[in-house]
Design a protein around this motif. Sequence first.
Motif, PDB file in Angstrom:
ATOM      1  N   GLY A  30       0.809  -1.215   0.000  1.00  0.00           N
ATOM      2  CA  GLY A  30       0.000   0.000   0.000  1.00  0.00           C
ATOM      3  C   GLY A  30       0.842   1.263   0.000  1.00  0.00           C
ATOM      4  O   GLY A  30       2.040   1.244   0.317  1.00  0.00           O
ATOM      5  N   ASN A  31       0.244   2.348  -0.404  1.00  0.00           N
ATOM      6  CA  ASN A  31       0.914   3.646  -0.349  1.00  0.00           C
ATOM      7  C   ASN A  31      -0.113   4.772  -0.351  1.00  0.00           C
ATOM      8  O   ASN A  31      -1.258   4.587  -0.780  1.00  0.00           O
ATOM      9  CB  ASN A  31       1.945   3.827  -1.480  1.00  0.00           C
ATOM     10  N   THR A  46       8.830   3.681   0.380  1.00  0.00           N
ATOM     11  CA  THR A  46       8.736   2.321  -0.134  1.00  0.00           C
ATOM     12  C   THR A  46       9.250   1.309   0.892  1.00  0.00           C
ATOM     13  O   THR A  46      10.132   1.621   1.699  1.00  0.00           O
ATOM     14  CB  THR A  46       9.549   2.184  -1.459  1.00  0.00           C
ATOM     15  N   GLY A  47       8.616   0.142   0.853  1.00  0.00           N
ATOM     16  CA  GLY A  47       9.165  -0.990   1.586  1.00  0.00           C
ATOM     17  C   GLY A  47       9.067  -0.940   3.096  1.00  0.00           C
ATOM     18  O   GLY A  47       9.872  -1.591   3.784  1.00  0.00           O
ATOM     19  N   LYS A  50       2.986   0.215   6.360  1.00  0.00           N
ATOM     20  CA  LYS A  50       2.278   1.484   6.495  1.00  0.00           C
ATOM     21  C   LYS A  50       1.503   1.543   7.811  1.00  0.00           C
ATOM     22  O   LYS A  50       0.947   2.590   8.168  1.00  0.00           O
ATOM     23  CB  LYS A  50       1.346   1.718   5.300  1.00  0.00           C
ATOM     24  N   SER A  77       7.598   5.979  -2.321  1.00  0.00           N
ATOM     25  CA  SER A  77       6.910   4.768  -2.793  1.00  0.00           C
ATOM     26  C   SER A  77       7.308   4.399  -4.219  1.00  0.00           C
ATOM     27  O   SER A  77       7.449   5.264  -5.084  1.00  0.00           O
ATOM     28  CB  SER A  77       5.397   5.012  -2.749  1.00  0.00           C
ATOM     29  N   SER A  78       7.433   3.100  -4.444  1.00  0.00           N
ATOM     30  CA  SER A  78       7.743   2.606  -5.802  1.00  0.00           C
ATOM     31  C   SER A  78       6.584   2.886  -6.768  1.00  0.00           C
ATOM     32  O   SER A  78       6.758   2.786  -7.979  1.00  0.00           O
ATOM     33  CB  SER A  78       8.024   1.106  -5.748  1.00  0.00           C
ATOM     34  N   GLU A  79       5.416   3.220  -6.234  1.00  0.00           N
ATOM     35  CA  GLU A  79       4.236   3.482  -7.083  1.00  0.00           C
ATOM     36  C   GLU A  79       3.967   4.970  -7.242  1.00  0.00           C
ATOM     37  O   GLU A  79       2.859   5.363  -7.610  1.00  0.00           O
ATOM     38  CB  GLU A  79       2.994   2.809  -6.483  1.00  0.00           C
ATOM     39  N   HIS A  98      -3.581   3.863  -2.228  1.00  0.00           N
ATOM     40  CA  HIS A  98      -3.523   2.558  -2.897  1.00  0.00           C
ATOM     41  C   HIS A  98      -3.439   1.477  -1.822  1.00  0.00           C
ATOM     42  O   HIS A  98      -2.631   1.580  -0.899  1.00  0.00           O
ATOM     43  CB  HIS A  98      -2.298   2.481  -3.808  1.00  0.00           C
ATOM     44  N   HIS A 161      -4.182  -7.029  -8.767  1.00  0.00           N
ATOM     45  CA  HIS A 161      -3.286  -6.255  -7.908  1.00  0.00           C
ATOM     46  C   HIS A 161      -3.980  -5.652  -6.680  1.00  0.00           C
ATOM     47  O   HIS A 161      -3.668  -6.012  -5.556  1.00  0.00           O
ATOM     48  CB  HIS A 161      -2.604  -5.178  -8.767  1.00  0.00           C
TER      49      HIS A 161
HETATM   50  P1  13P Z   1       5.669   0.682  -1.843  1.00  0.00           P
HETATM   51  O1  13P Z   1       6.051   0.189  -0.460  1.00  0.00           O
HETATM   52  O2  13P Z   1       6.897   0.902  -2.716  1.00  0.00           O
HETATM   53  O3  13P Z   1       4.809   1.906  -1.770  1.00  0.00           O
HETATM   54  O4  13P Z   1       4.852  -0.460  -2.578  1.00  0.00           O
HETATM   55  C1  13P Z   1       3.825  -1.145  -1.956  1.00  0.00           C
HETATM   56  C2  13P Z   1       2.822  -1.683  -2.910  1.00  0.00           C
HETATM   57  O5  13P Z   1       1.758  -2.058  -2.497  1.00  0.00           O
HETATM   58  C3  13P Z   1       3.119  -1.740  -4.357  1.00  0.00           C
HETATM   59  O6  13P Z   1       1.962  -2.006  -5.086  1.00  0.00           O
END
Ligand code: 13P
Length: 280
Positions: A30-31, A46-47, A50, A77-79, A98, A161
């Motif tokens: 999540g993000n 990211t990572g 949360k 976040s990677s997203e 998300h 997803h």
């Molecule tokens: P991140 O921790 O990079 O935000 O990614 C979590 C995630 O749910 C990717 O879809």
Amino acid sequence: MAANEFEIKKQICDIGKRIYNRNMVAANDGNISVKLDDHTFLCTPTGVSKGFMTPEYICKVNEKGETIQANPGFRPSSEIKMHMRVYQKRPDVGSVVHAHPVYATSFAIAGIPLTQPIMPEAVIALGCVPIAPYGTPSTNEIPDAIEKYLPYFDAVLLESHGALTYSVDLLSAYMKMESVEFYAQLLYQSKQLGGPKEFDRATVERLYEIRRKMGLPGKHPANICQNKDTLNCHNCAAAKNDGLGQHTGSTYAHGAENKSVSADQVAEITKKVMEQLGLN
Ligand code: 13P
């Protein structure tokens, strides 16, 4: 750092706890992001889980998703590209969430959009929730896949997803996620009981009318302009006058005054838009 900014960081942590504690994410999933101004956004790193964040975790990025500020050990976040596409296409949006809530994500994995009108609150809050085709996380595939839904909906399932919601502020964006998950759970469970009893067109139109009267912000099938000869919302006369970002309740008003528009016409327009979006 402005006091307000610290408050928003704390609120992001609170919402992170809430999505984690309500089973809307597992582990580090999540993000969340919040818009401060057109060039400055706060986002979760990211990572990390949360559910266990403190304000120092929160990163700051620009409109391209590039880091403006992040404490050592934290990266945005990677997203972030997905979040930025929402802000880019929806100037009315102040926050994006998300998550992977169990029921909504199950529908996303099964490839089933949430389109059945089954209870008043879901019809009023969401109308329906489309599915954007699968994209590889962290690439531009997800932003590209969601783009066509952004002008019409405030919630999108991401195929295989999870779910994406967005609204004027953080609490509203989060509440949309709760509404999506509750709707998905009710739909799933009523299917186990022999299938939900769907509302007819007239009932849906009465609920859409309530939504219009409430003047709720955001995009929703109830607000798709009726005074147009094309189903491309952006090209109708009202959209040209007001611009895409304003094509909401107030824009609808001239349609609402047109008493000759019937529930059947509304349903037909909604159906055609859904077909254009590949939802039928
Ligand atoms: P991140 O921790 O990079 O935000 O990614 C979590 C995630 O749910 C990717 O879809």
